[in-house]
Structure formats: structure tokens, C-alpha cells
Design a protein around this motif. Structure first.
Motif, PDB file in Angstrom:
ATOM      1  N   GLU A  43       0.831  -1.208   0.000  1.00  0.00           N
ATOM      2  CA  GLU A  43       0.000   0.000   0.000  1.00  0.00           C
ATOM      3  C   GLU A  43       0.866   1.258   0.000  1.00  0.00           C
ATOM      4  O   GLU A  43       0.555   2.237  -0.664  1.00  0.00           O
ATOM      5  N   ALA A  44       1.964   1.218   0.768  1.00  0.00           N
ATOM      6  CA  ALA A  44       2.849   2.379   0.854  1.00  0.00           C
ATOM      7  C   ALA A  44       4.134   1.963   1.551  1.00  0.00           C
ATOM      8  O   ALA A  44       4.199   0.921   2.208  1.00  0.00           O
ATOM      9  N   SER A  45       5.160   2.777   1.382  1.00  0.00           N
ATOM     10  CA  SER A  45       6.368   2.559   2.176  1.00  0.00           C
ATOM     11  C   SER A  45       6.134   3.145   3.561  1.00  0.00           C
ATOM     12  O   SER A  45       5.466   4.170   3.715  1.00  0.00           O
ATOM     13  N   ALA A  46       6.664   2.487   4.578  1.00  0.00           N
ATOM     14  CA  ALA A  46       6.495   2.976   5.948  1.00  0.00           C
ATOM     15  C   ALA A  46       7.358   4.217   6.153  1.00  0.00           C
ATOM     16  O   ALA A  46       8.472   4.312   5.635  1.00  0.00           O
ATOM     17  N   SER A  47       6.841   5.152   6.923  1.00  0.00           N
ATOM     18  CA  SER A  47       7.550   6.414   7.138  1.00  0.00           C
ATOM     19  C   SER A  47       7.279   6.894   8.562  1.00  0.00           C
ATOM     20  O   SER A  47       6.507   6.287   9.307  1.00  0.00           O
ATOM     21  N   LEU A  48       7.899   8.011   8.929  1.00  0.00           N
ATOM     22  CA  LEU A  48       7.655   8.575  10.253  1.00  0.00           C
ATOM     23  C   LEU A  48       6.208   9.041  10.397  1.00  0.00           C
ATOM     24  O   LEU A  48       5.672   9.092  11.508  1.00  0.00           O
ATOM     25  N   LYS A  49       5.569   9.376   9.290  1.00  0.00           N
ATOM     26  CA  LYS A  49       4.164   9.773   9.348  1.00  0.00           C
ATOM     27  C   LYS A  49       3.259   8.579   9.614  1.00  0.00           C
ATOM     28  O   LYS A  49       2.228   8.695  10.259  1.00  0.00           O
ATOM     29  N   GLY A 400      13.219  -3.500   2.944  1.00  0.00           N
ATOM     30  CA  GLY A 400      12.823  -2.249   3.574  1.00  0.00           C
ATOM     31  C   GLY A 400      11.504  -2.403   4.296  1.00  0.00           C
ATOM     32  O   GLY A 400      10.926  -3.496   4.363  1.00  0.00           O
ATOM     33  N   SER A 401      11.018  -1.303   4.859  1.00  0.00           N
ATOM     34  CA  SER A 401       9.799  -1.314   5.673  1.00  0.00           C
ATOM     35  C   SER A 401       8.611  -0.819   4.856  1.00  0.00           C
ATOM     36  O   SER A 401       8.644   0.281   4.301  1.00  0.00           O
ATOM     37  N   PHE A 402       7.542  -1.631   4.839  1.00  0.00           N
ATOM     38  CA  PHE A 402       6.388  -1.299   4.010  1.00  0.00           C
ATOM     39  C   PHE A 402       5.075  -1.633   4.710  1.00  0.00           C
ATOM     40  O   PHE A 402       5.029  -2.478   5.610  1.00  0.00           O
ATOM     41  N   ILE A 403       4.011  -0.947   4.275  1.00  0.00           N
ATOM     42  CA  ILE A 403       2.658  -1.201   4.740  1.00  0.00           C
ATOM     43  C   ILE A 403       1.973  -2.042   3.668  1.00  0.00           C
ATOM     44  O   ILE A 403       1.960  -1.686   2.488  1.00  0.00           O
ATOM     45  N   LYS A 405      -1.388  -4.431   2.351  1.00  0.00           N
ATOM     46  CA  LYS A 405      -2.824  -4.694   2.448  1.00  0.00           C
ATOM     47  C   LYS A 405      -3.048  -6.191   2.578  1.00  0.00           C
ATOM     48  O   LYS A 405      -2.561  -6.974   1.760  1.00  0.00           O
ATOM     49  N   GLU A 406      -3.766  -6.605   3.628  1.00  0.00           N
ATOM     50  CA  GLU A 406      -4.002  -8.024   3.864  1.00  0.00           C
ATOM     51  C   GLU A 406      -5.293  -8.485   3.185  1.00  0.00           C
ATOM     52  O   GLU A 406      -6.133  -7.679   2.790  1.00  0.00           O
ATOM     53  N   ALA A 407      -5.450  -9.805   3.069  1.00  0.00           N
ATOM     54  CA  ALA A 407      -6.612 -10.374   2.382  1.00  0.00           C
ATOM     55  C   ALA A 407      -7.922 -10.024   3.077  1.00  0.00           C
ATOM     56  O   ALA A 407      -8.965  -9.926   2.427  1.00  0.00           O
ATOM     57  N   ASP A 408      -7.878  -9.809   4.414  1.00  0.00           N
ATOM     58  CA  ASP A 408      -9.110  -9.500   5.144  1.00  0.00           C
ATOM     59  C   ASP A 408      -9.447  -8.005   5.132  1.00  0.00           C
ATOM     60  O   ASP A 408     -10.367  -7.565   5.818  1.00  0.00           O
ATOM     61  N   GLY A 409      -8.673  -7.230   4.361  1.00  0.00           N
ATOM     62  CA  GLY A 409      -8.942  -5.801   4.251  1.00  0.00           C
ATOM     63  C   GLY A 409      -8.167  -4.950   5.228  1.00  0.00           C
ATOM     64  O   GLY A 409      -8.157  -3.720   5.108  1.00  0.00           O
ATOM     65  N   SER A 410      -7.527  -5.571   6.214  1.00  0.00           N
ATOM     66  CA  SER A 410      -6.721  -4.812   7.163  1.00  0.00           C
ATOM     67  C   SER A 410      -5.339  -4.544   6.572  1.00  0.00           C
ATOM     68  O   SER A 410      -5.039  -4.932   5.437  1.00  0.00           O
ATOM     69  N   THR A 411      -4.493  -3.876   7.333  1.00  0.00           N
ATOM     70  CA  THR A 411      -3.124  -3.610   6.892  1.00  0.00           C
ATOM     71  C   THR A 411      -2.144  -4.148   7.934  1.00  0.00           C
ATOM     72  O   THR A 411      -2.523  -4.455   9.059  1.00  0.00           O
ATOM     73  N   SER A 412      -0.884  -4.266   7.527  1.00  0.00           N
ATOM     74  CA  SER A 412       0.155  -4.714   8.455  1.00  0.00           C
ATOM     75  C   SER A 412       1.487  -4.154   8.002  1.00  0.00           C
ATOM     76  O   SER A 412       1.633  -3.660   6.875  1.00  0.00           O
ATOM     77  N   LEU A 413       2.479  -4.233   8.895  1.00  0.00           N
ATOM     78  CA  LEU A 413       3.837  -3.803   8.576  1.00  0.00           C
ATOM     79  C   LEU A 413       4.669  -5.021   8.215  1.00  0.00           C
ATOM     80  O   LEU A 413       4.640  -6.034   8.918  1.00  0.00           O
ATOM     81  N   GLN A 414       5.407  -4.918   7.115  1.00  0.00           N
ATOM     82  CA  GLN A 414       6.196  -6.040   6.638  1.00  0.00           C
ATOM     83  C   GLN A 414       7.564  -5.571   6.150  1.00  0.00           C
ATOM     84  O   GLN A 414       7.709  -4.453   5.649  1.00  0.00           O
ATOM     85  N   ILE A 415       8.566  -6.453   6.319  1.00  0.00           N
ATOM     86  CA  ILE A 415       9.881  -6.246   5.702  1.00  0.00           C
ATOM     87  C   ILE A 415       9.851  -6.936   4.345  1.00  0.00           C
ATOM     88  O   ILE A 415       9.648  -8.154   4.269  1.00  0.00           O
ATOM     89  N   ILE A 416      10.030  -6.163   3.300  1.00  0.00           N
ATOM     90  CA  ILE A 416       9.869  -6.666   1.929  1.00  0.00           C
ATOM     91  C   ILE A 416      11.180  -6.512   1.159  1.00  0.00           C
ATOM     92  O   ILE A 416      11.838  -5.472   1.229  1.00  0.00           O
ATOM     93  N   GLU A 417      11.553  -7.558   0.417  1.00  0.00           N
ATOM     94  CA  GLU A 417      12.695  -7.505  -0.499  1.00  0.00           C
ATOM     95  C   GLU A 417      12.178  -7.162  -1.897  1.00  0.00           C
ATOM     96  O   GLU A 417      11.030  -7.433  -2.241  1.00  0.00           O
TER      97      GLU A 417
END
Length: 527
Positions: A43-49, A400-403, A405-417
Motif C-alpha cells: 500500500e505504501a512505504s512505511a515512514s515517520l508519518k 525495507g519497511s512497508f505497509i 494490504k491483507e486479504a481480510d482488508g486490514s493492513t500490516s507492517l512487513q519487511i519486503i525484499e
């Protein structure tokens, strides 16, 4: 896509059984290789915001005191988990062409790359120089300096990399000497991990627990190295080391397929099995959860000499304190839910907590009402927790750090290559915009609110595997690696990203990295 079939013979099944791989697991791997793996919906890259915490200086004391109180309590149960099966050969890759010189000659230097030239110019700066010099004196009856001055470059590298000398090409990286101390002590990367673990803190019994995952072919040599030298560090830091070791199980090896979609085989027709990557170490970590509540995870090559360890040690203590603070609050919420004591105001508080802490956004269910919502909150909260230090992205290769979108419609933080994301322009653009890089600095909670260990495999996403093209015997094959330990293997963990200073990240990927000031200036300092 290749035809999805069962491609294994009775002989194959018997061979796989010897390696601890079931037919169902082999079929699952074949299906992934044939059909492809899943891609996360970024959904987006994780940031301080949104998604990354920056801890104000005024709050750091609180988290550090939490860690110190826990560490010195009777309930403290902590282990450092160090993946240490990586081979040192990659460090010295640039030197292998020197071995191919037909003979030693003084004109060889004109053929060298800048990196190769620098190695020979500054060879006496490396912590392993004395060992190398001794090897050359023993085998060639002359010193490194004289061999280089007479153009015998290949001979020097033979004594460095091959079995006639130090045999570094066949050692794990953890056994390579990294730092040379003023008192004549030389420390390997593995020994620096022991030193840093002692600084993070011993338990109330004076013990420091460290677990290394080792390559099978060097296991005895690795254990002997640490058992011989740990006493020096115990005297220096006033601790008692509790060291444990494991190897990557053969049952975690994976199959591959050829360009026609058939199972790849060696020249004898036996199924070609390959190491399953660091994601296979989830089993090793899970085994430790039988004995420990909290695990620090750090790569074998990311270490510094003592006079520079302060920043990394303080940061890891800070991450430990954050984990404890969050864990306490999560356990409080889970106990309230288990006791059926959840007024509407507390439910809303938990929804805010999930969003602000783990970047998990849930809405009050329109279908099931508050009861359904509380059940979803419970399922989201009752998971392993990891606090991950993130450094600002300086263009290093890796995750890196990313947000997501999960299958149930929620979001989570993940380390993605990068290899985990789709090739479309939008996904690549989001990945490239990532402001933070994963230096592999994690603190993990392995037990639930009742004190029971999590079954970590239940929180992995097996479809988040890695596929890559490799070469075997001149033929192209498609290889499979299990979901990375801090990638898909922790896909369903609750994650917190914390901004950490760049001083926590000083990896040694090539031998020339050991010439950086932070690694070579140690001789000007005192312990």
C-alpha cells in the motif's frame, strides 16, 4: 504455466524421506515452482508519518529502565539468535581470479582491479594478517611482504583461501578474524557477538545465552573456536556464557525445476536438493521458544570493536524496552478479552492501539457487531511480536519497511525484499520510494499472554517464498527458497518499526569492508 502434476517416482519418495521431506511438502514446493509465489499488495512505504516510530530522547530513559529491570529480574529469559551459516567465500570473491594466474609474476598487478590492488596494498591492516604471514612463512619460507614484492600474488591468496593455508574459502564468515586489539587479541565476528551480548546484559545468575546456527560441514570447527575462546571474554565482561548451536536441517532443503518444468536432477538422476535459505531457520528459532521468552536477532557480519559498540548496545536495549512495554499492554488487552470484560470504550481503545502501534486498521464489524469485532481484535493481538530497528535508506541492497494490504482488508507492517514484489511500475515505484532499510536488528517475543510458546510456523506465509534462476552444470534451473526469516516467515507477526541510528549498521560483505575506519582504527583504542 507448467502442468501441475505429481512428478515423483517411488525412488524419489524414498530419497526425500531419507532427507526428512514428505511427499506432500515436495508437491507443495513443486506447485510453487510451477505456479509462482504470492506477491504482497504494497500500500505504501512505511515512514515517520505512518509506520515508523522515532523515540524522543526524553522517552528513551523509560524504555531503557524497563529493559534493565527485566534483565535483572528472576523472570528474565533472553537469547541472542545469530544466523551464522553464511560462507566466507563471498567475502573473498574478488580474490578468486588471482588464483587463476598461470604463474606468479611481477606484471600481474597491471591486470588487477582497483579492489584487488587495494587488498595487497593494505594487507597488513587486516586482523588476519599475522595468521596469513605465519602461513606463508610455514609453507613458502618467506613473508607476505616478500612474496608481494616479488610478484607472487597467487601464492599469497593460496595461503589465504586454500586448504594449504588458512582455508578461508571453506570457512563460515563467523570464524574470520575481524578486529585486532591493542593487547594482541584478535577477535572473530562470532567472538564480537559474544562481547556485544555481554554488554546488553547478563541475567540475575550472571549468564548470557547466545545461539548460533551453523553450517554442517564446519560445525565442529565453529564450536571448538568459541569454546576455546569464550573464557577470555567471560573474564573480560564478568559473565558466564550459555552457548548453544544448531544446523539448518536437511528437511528444510528444497527442490528445483528445469526449463521444461521437470524436477531438476543431478547427473545420477537423483533429485537436486538445495539449501532452503535463511527462512528455513524459523524451525531453529521455534525450538528456542521452548526455553526463552525473548530473542534478539542480528546478522553474523554486523559487528564492531568494543570502543564503538556503545551505540549498538544502547539501541538494542532500547528496542528490548519497547518490546516489553508493548507486550505488557497487549497482554493486558488479551486478558480483558479472555475475561469478557470489554466495554465499548475499551474496544475503541484497542482499535486505536492496533492502528497506532502495529499499523493494523480494523473497523467495527457491520455484520457481526461488537462481538465479531472483539474476536478479530483478539486474533490480531494474540500473535508473536517483533520490534525491528530500521536505518534510513542509503541505497544498500536488501529489504525495507512497508505497509501491506491483507486479504481480510486490514493492513500490516512487513519487511519486503525487491524480489518479493510485482514487476509492474507502481509496485517498483513504491519500493524505490522506501525511506528505510532493514539492517536485521530485531527483538522478538516468543510467548503468548498465558506464558505458552507460540507455534511460529502458524504465523508464516508459505506462499511468500523466493524464486530465482540459478545455474547447475551449465543448465538454467528455477530454485526455491523458503520465505525469509524476517520476511514471509514472520508474515503474521505483529511488527513495530523503530528508526535507529546508522551506527548500528556496519556489515562486512566483502573483505575490503574490514578496511573501513570503524574496523581498522581499533588498534589506536584501548579496551
Amino acid at each position: 504455466m507448467f502442468e501441475n502434476k505429481f512428478p515423483f517416482t517411488d525412488d524419489d519418495i524414498a530419497y526425500l524421506a531419507e532427507r526428512g521431506i514428505s511427499p506432500d511438502e515436495a508437491q507443495r514446493q513443486y506447485n510453487l515452482l510451477s505456479e509462482g509465489v504470492s506477491y504482497p499488495q504494497i500500500e505504501a512505504s512505511a515512514s515517520l508519518k505512518r509506520g515508523v516510530m522515532r523515540i524522543p530522547d526524553t522517552e528513551k530513559g523509560y524504555y531503557l529502565s524497563l529493559w534493565e529491570d527485566y534483565r535483572s529480574s528472576t523472570s528474565a529469559s533472553v537469547v541472542r539468535f545469530v544466523p551464522a551459516s553464511g560462507a566466507a567465500s563471498r567475502m573473498f570473491q574478488m580474490l578468486f581470479p588471482v588464483l587463476e594466474l598461470a604463474y606468479d609474476n611481477s606484471n600481474a598487478e597491471s591486470l588487477f582491479t582497483n579492489e584487488q590492488k587495494r587488498f595487497f596494498e593494505d594487507v597488513d591492516e587486516f586482523a588476519f594478517f599475522m595468521d596469513l604471514n605465519e602461513s606463508c612463512l610455514r609453507n613458502e619460507w618467506t613473508s607476505v611482504a616478500r612474496l608481494i614484492s616479488s610478484g607472487k600474488y597467487a601464492t599469497v591468496i593460496q595461503n589465504l583461501l586454500l586448504s594449504k593455508g588458512l582455508d578461508y574459502a571453506n570457512l563460515p564468515k563467523g570464524l574470520i578474524p575481524f578486529h585486532n586489539y591493542p593487547n594482541g587479541v584478535v577477535r572473530s565476528a562470532a567472538m564480537e557477538h559474544l562481547a556485544e551480548s555481554a554488554m546488553i546484559g547478563k541475567d540475575i545468575r550472571g549468564k548470557v545465552s547466545v545461539h548460533f546456527t551453523l553450517p554442517e560441514n564446519s560445525k565442529e570447527k565453529f564450536i571448538d573456536h568459541l569454546e576455546r575462546h569464550k573464557g577470555e571474554l567471560e573474564d573480560t565482561y564478568g559473565v558466564i556464557y550459555n552457548l548453544s548451536y544448531s544446523t539448518q536441517l536437511s528437511s528444510s532443503d528444497t527442490i528445483a525445476i528445469d526449463s521444461s518444468g521437470n524436477v531438476a536432477r543431478d547427473n545420477n538422476g537423483t533429485i537436486l536438493l538445495r539449501p532452503g535459505g535463511h527462512g528455513a531457520l524459523l524451525r531453529n528459532l521455534s525450538a528456542l521458544s521452548e526455553m526463552y521468552d525473548i530473542a534478539f536477532i542480528k546478522n553474523i557480519d554486523n559487528v564492531l570493536p568494543d570502543y564503538l559498540k556503545g551505540c549498538s548496545v544502547a539501541t538494542q536495549k532500547l528496542l528490548g524496552g519497547i518490546l516489553l512495554a508493548v507486550q505488557q499492554r497487549v497482554n493486558h488487552y488479551l486478558k480483558r478479552i479472555a475475561d469478557s470484560k470489554v466495554p465499548h470504550s475499551l474496544m475503541e481503545e484497542m482499535l486505536v492501539f492496533l492502528k497506532e502501534t502495529f499499523c493494523i486498521e480494523l473497523q467495527i464489524s457491520e455484520l457481526g457487531g461488537e462481538k465479531d469485532t472483539i474476536e478479530r481484535i483478539y486474533n490480531k493481538l494474540n500473535r508473536p511480536i517483533r520490534v525491528c530497528g530500521m536505518v534510513q535508506n542509503q541505497g544498500e541492497p536488501g529489504g525495507g519497511s512497508f505497509i501491506v494490504k491483507e486479504a481480510d482488508g486490514s493492513t500490516s507492517l512487513q519487511i519486503i525484499e525487491r524480489s518479493q514484489i510485482k514487476k509492474d511500475d507502481d509496485s517498483q515505484k513504491i519500493f524505490s520510494s522506501g525511506a528505510y532499510f532493514n539492517p536485521v536488528l530485531l527483538v522478538c517475543s516468543l510467548h503468548d499472554y498465558k506464558g505458552n510458546k507460540f507455534e511460529l510456523s502458524d504465523y508464516a506465509n508459505p506462499k511468500m517464498a523466493f524464486l530465482s534462476e540459478k545455474s547447475y552444470e551449465g543448465k538454467t534451473i528455477k530454485a526455491l527458497e523458503h520465505p525469509g526469516l524476517w520476511n514471509g516467515a514472520m508474515d503474521r507477526w505483529n511488527t513495530i518499526f523503530v528508526e535507529v541510528p546508522p551506527c548500528t549498521f556496519s556489515p562486512v560483505k566483502t573483505v575490503l569492508d574490514l578496511l573501513r575506519p570503524e574496523h581498522t582504527m581499533v588498534h589506536t583504542k584501548t579496551d
